[in-house]
Design a protein around this motif. Structure first.
Motif, PDB file in Angstrom:
ATOM      1  N   GLY A 156     -44.153-101.030 -67.396  1.00 25.39           N
ATOM      2  CA  GLY A 156     -43.239-101.632 -66.431  1.00 25.39           C
ATOM      3  C   GLY A 156     -42.051-102.317 -67.074  1.00 25.39           C
ATOM      4  N   LEU A 159     -40.145 -98.411 -67.885  1.00 32.69           N
ATOM      5  CA  LEU A 159     -39.925 -97.269 -66.976  1.00 32.69           C
ATOM      6  C   LEU A 159     -38.966 -97.563 -65.830  1.00 32.69           C
ATOM      7  CD1 LEU A 159     -43.613 -96.082 -66.982  1.00 32.69           C
ATOM      8  CD2 LEU A 159     -41.671 -94.690 -67.713  1.00 32.69           C
ATOM      9  N   GLY A 160     -39.205 -98.686 -65.123  1.00 36.99           N
ATOM     10  CA  GLY A 160     -38.342 -99.020 -63.996  1.00 36.99           C
ATOM     11  C   GLY A 160     -36.911 -99.283 -64.445  1.00 36.99           C
ATOM     12  N   ALA A 163     -35.238 -96.110 -65.608  1.00 34.72           N
ATOM     13  CA  ALA A 163     -34.918 -95.203 -64.481  1.00 34.72           C
ATOM     14  C   ALA A 163     -33.726 -95.732 -63.685  1.00 34.72           C
ATOM     15  CB  ALA A 163     -36.142 -95.040 -63.581  1.00 34.72           C
ATOM     16  N   ARG A 270     -45.130-103.221 -63.286  1.00 33.14           N
ATOM     17  CA  ARG A 270     -44.555-102.057 -62.588  1.00 33.14           C
ATOM     18  C   ARG A 270     -43.727-102.458 -61.365  1.00 33.14           C
ATOM     19  NH1 ARG A 270     -49.906-102.586 -62.568  1.00 33.14           N
ATOM     20  NH2 ARG A 270     -51.088-102.709 -60.636  1.00 33.14           N
ATOM     21  N   SER A 273     -38.885-104.460 -61.758  1.00 36.64           N
ATOM     22  CA  SER A 273     -37.484-104.016 -61.949  1.00 36.64           C
ATOM     23  C   SER A 273     -36.474-104.966 -61.317  1.00 36.64           C
ATOM     24  CB  SER A 273     -37.276-102.634 -61.347  1.00 36.64           C
ATOM     25  OG  SER A 273     -38.052-101.698 -62.019  1.00 36.64           O
ATOM     26  N   ARG A 345     -35.469 -90.023 -64.259  1.00 37.54           N
ATOM     27  CA  ARG A 345     -36.664 -90.769 -64.691  1.00 37.54           C
ATOM     28  C   ARG A 345     -37.348 -91.502 -63.529  1.00 37.54           C
ATOM     29  NH1 ARG A 345     -39.614 -89.458 -68.657  1.00 37.54           N
ATOM     30  NH2 ARG A 345     -40.226 -91.564 -69.254  1.00 37.54           N
ATOM     31  N   HIS A 349     -41.135 -93.342 -63.294  1.00 38.85           N
ATOM     32  CA  HIS A 349     -41.391 -94.717 -62.861  1.00 38.85           C
ATOM     33  C   HIS A 349     -42.426 -94.738 -61.730  1.00 38.85           C
ATOM     34  CE1 HIS A 349     -41.048 -98.813 -61.693  1.00 38.85           C
ATOM     35  NE2 HIS A 349     -40.448 -98.536 -60.556  1.00 38.85           N
ATOM     36  N   GLN A 352     -46.134 -94.556 -62.776  1.00 36.48           N
ATOM     37  CA  GLN A 352     -46.802 -95.822 -63.094  1.00 36.48           C
ATOM     38  C   GLN A 352     -47.000 -96.659 -61.834  1.00 36.48           C
ATOM     39  OE1 GLN A 352     -44.778 -98.983 -65.192  1.00 36.48           O
ATOM     40  NE2 GLN A 352     -46.686 -99.999 -65.734  1.00 36.48           N
TER      41      GLN A 352
END
Ligand SMILES: O=P(O)(O)OC[C@H]1O[C@](O)(CO)[C@@H](O)[C@@H]1O
Length: 526
Positions: A156, A159-160, A163, A270, A273, A345, A349, A352
């Motif tokens: 987290g 990825l967020g 993306a 996760r 963001s 991406r 995200h 997850q």
């Protein structure tokens, strides 16, 4: 008071299992199909809409889903969550990520502070810091401006934000909002950090170390990797690094950083963001105003999720249709297909976000449950995916519900007309075609060329992928996943399933292995 009960004890769920299945090849053909596409759409935040015409639902199914929403008290549970109930039962924590983007209910006090004020204050501190970096008031030791921001984090904490950055990079370039290029280091594979370091000018780079816990092996290893590179370049690492962490983490009080910004234990990695985790890198890359717009889009979606009317609550509707597909129709996966390269991406995200949240086999009280929970999530942007795995989606033996995302306009506004249509028109033509091909199929006497159809999909449509639209899109999925967790009566906010592998990896590194683990370790030359 809300009542947390297993899904299979609810009358509405049992009624849902008895409803006749909708045949999309029938309902989506001819005038009826056209009527469904026009009517079966729900406004989302930031001008997006959720169209579910090609889902296997009709009035009877929707009626059962509305009753399930009521009986499972989905909106009441959301209300309890944002008003500060301990919804994360496994870790005994509040769940407050929605408060990073707005006040939804009562003031929530925890750790002696008003939590909404705490999140807003961190956002303001980040905005001030980012503005100073952009203005050249915070510089490297030589007094030169930073030009690149590099986020170091994983899961987290990567990825967020990654993306979201990729989703807005071209938009920002087109709209004079591009301030700094961002890069990301996540994998403990040394080639990841080395490749990023080789691609940047470290003397003009600002590193953002992101770890809520401050203990994640990959992130701490990559921090050392970067510090080593800075040292070798004759630079003082503490003048090139900021931290984003929780106030209780080992990183919080360190003097190794130029500045530290905070989130807390009430925001799952996760779901982070919209907290400082995304805030630092996105505000540095695009400016605080863009980040504020992104939050405003998410906040609109959070407000919609309060609506008890299922057909006015797109996240709850999407969630319940997903439950119907998973538990009654028995579909094991969901694929996310953005027809937008900027969202390249976004599926990663969502993997997850969804699977770490709802990949659970016990209910929120730790008791085994007798029904399926979260589906496998995967995806790729269209049209690339069409030339990759769509064969299985069209003719394979499993039915995989599809979540399309499409925009009428592209971000850069550069396009060419070739053979009577622009690239954007070609992109959008493909989404429309795919939805109908999946739903209606096509009969052919040659079995190899036959398309059975009845493959359900929905589409989220917008005018253009802007910061606000992106915020709404993100919050839609966060809220969908939350509602599904409520229906399944699981705790969507812990992740005990990631621990065992971490423990065994430590044993391997300490050479405390035996049996199969020892042989695998030898095989990999550890
Ligand atoms: O931000 P942290 O604490 O470094 O955690 C990173 C990631 O690791 C996980 O705990 C899983 O291993 C995720 O939930 C989290 O997003």
């Amino acid at each position: 008071m809300v009542n947390w009960s297993n899904m299979d004890t609810l009358g509405a769920y049992n009624a849902l299992t008895k409803v006749a299945k909708v045949d999309l090849t029938e309902v989506m053909s001819g005038e009826n199909g056209a009527k469904r596409v026009k009517e079966m759409t729900v406004p989302m935040g930031a001008g997006l809409s959720y169209n579910y015409a090609s889902k296997q639902v009709n009035e009877e199914v929707l009626d059962c889903l509305a009753k399930l929403a009521d009986e499972a008290q989905l909106v009441d549970k959301y209300e309890a969550l944002y008003n500060g109930e301990v919804v994360n039962t496994g870790e005994k924590r509040l769940v407050l990520h929605q408060l990073t983007r707005g006040q939804l209910g009562n003031d929530v006090m925890a750790d002696g502070v008003n939590k909404r004020e705490f999140y807003a204050n961190e956002q303001a501190r980040i905005a001030e810091f980012a503005n100073k970096v952009h203005a050249g008031e915070i510089t490297n030791a030589a007094g030169e401006k930073f030009t690149t921001v590099v986020q170091i984090g994983i899961g987290g904490s990567d990825l967020g934000p990654r993306a979201m950055y990729l989703a807005l990079e071209n938009w920002a370039k087109k709209n004079n909002a591009f301030k700094m290029e961002a890069k990301f280091i996540s994998n403990v594979d040394p080639d990841d950090a080395a490749a990023v370091l080789n691609s940047i000018d470290v003397a003009h780079s600002l590193f953002v170390l992101v770890s809520k816990s401050g203990t994640t092996l990959e992130t701490l290893t990559n921090e050392s990797f970067v510090k080593d590179a800075l040292k070798k370049a004759g630079l003082d690492a503490s003048k090139h690094m900021i931290a984003v962490t929780s106030q209780t983490s080992p990183l919080a009080k360190s003097s190794d950083y130029l500045a530290a910004f905070f989130m807390d234990d009430y925001i799952g990695g996760r779901f982070s963001s919209t907290s400082s985790v995304g805030g630092a890198v996105l505000s540095l890359a695009f400016g605080p105003e863009v980040f504020a717009d992104f939050l405003a889009g998410a906040a609109e979606e959070d407000v919609l999720a309060k609506n008890k009317d299922l057909l006015k609550n797109p996240a709850m509707l999407d969630a319940l249709i997903g439950v119907y597909e998973r538990n009654v129709l028995g579909y094991p996966c969901t694929t996310v297909l953005p027809y937008s390269q900027a969202l390249s991406r976004f599926p990663a995200h969502l993997q997850q976000l969804d699977m770490e949240s709802n990949g659970k086999s016990v209910n929120r009280f730790g008791e085994a449950i007798n029904y399926k929970t979260g589906p496998v999530i995967f995806g790729e942007p269209g049209t690339n995916g069409q030339h990759s795995f769509y064969q299985l989606l069209h003719q394979g033996t499993d039915i995989v519900p599809l979540q399309f995302i499409g925009f009428r306009n592209n971000q850069l506004e550069t396009d060419v007309d070739i053979q009577g249509s622009t690239s954007q028109q070609k992109l959008c033509a493909n989404v429309a075609a795919q939805i109908v091909a999946f739903a209606c199929g096509k009969k052919d006497d040659n079995a190899n060329k036959n398309f059975a159809g009845n493959r359900p999909s929905s589409i989220i449509v917008g005018d253009k992928l802007t910061p606000k639209a992106l915020g709404a899109l993100l919050a839609h999925f966060e809220n969908k996943i939350m509602f599904q967790g409520f229906v399944w009566n699981i705790n969507s906010f812990d992740q005990e399933g990631v621990q065992l592998g971490k423990v065994l990896a430590k044993k391997v590194l300490a050479h405390e292995t035996e049996g199969a683990l020892k042989v695998y370790s030898d095989l990999l030359n550890i």
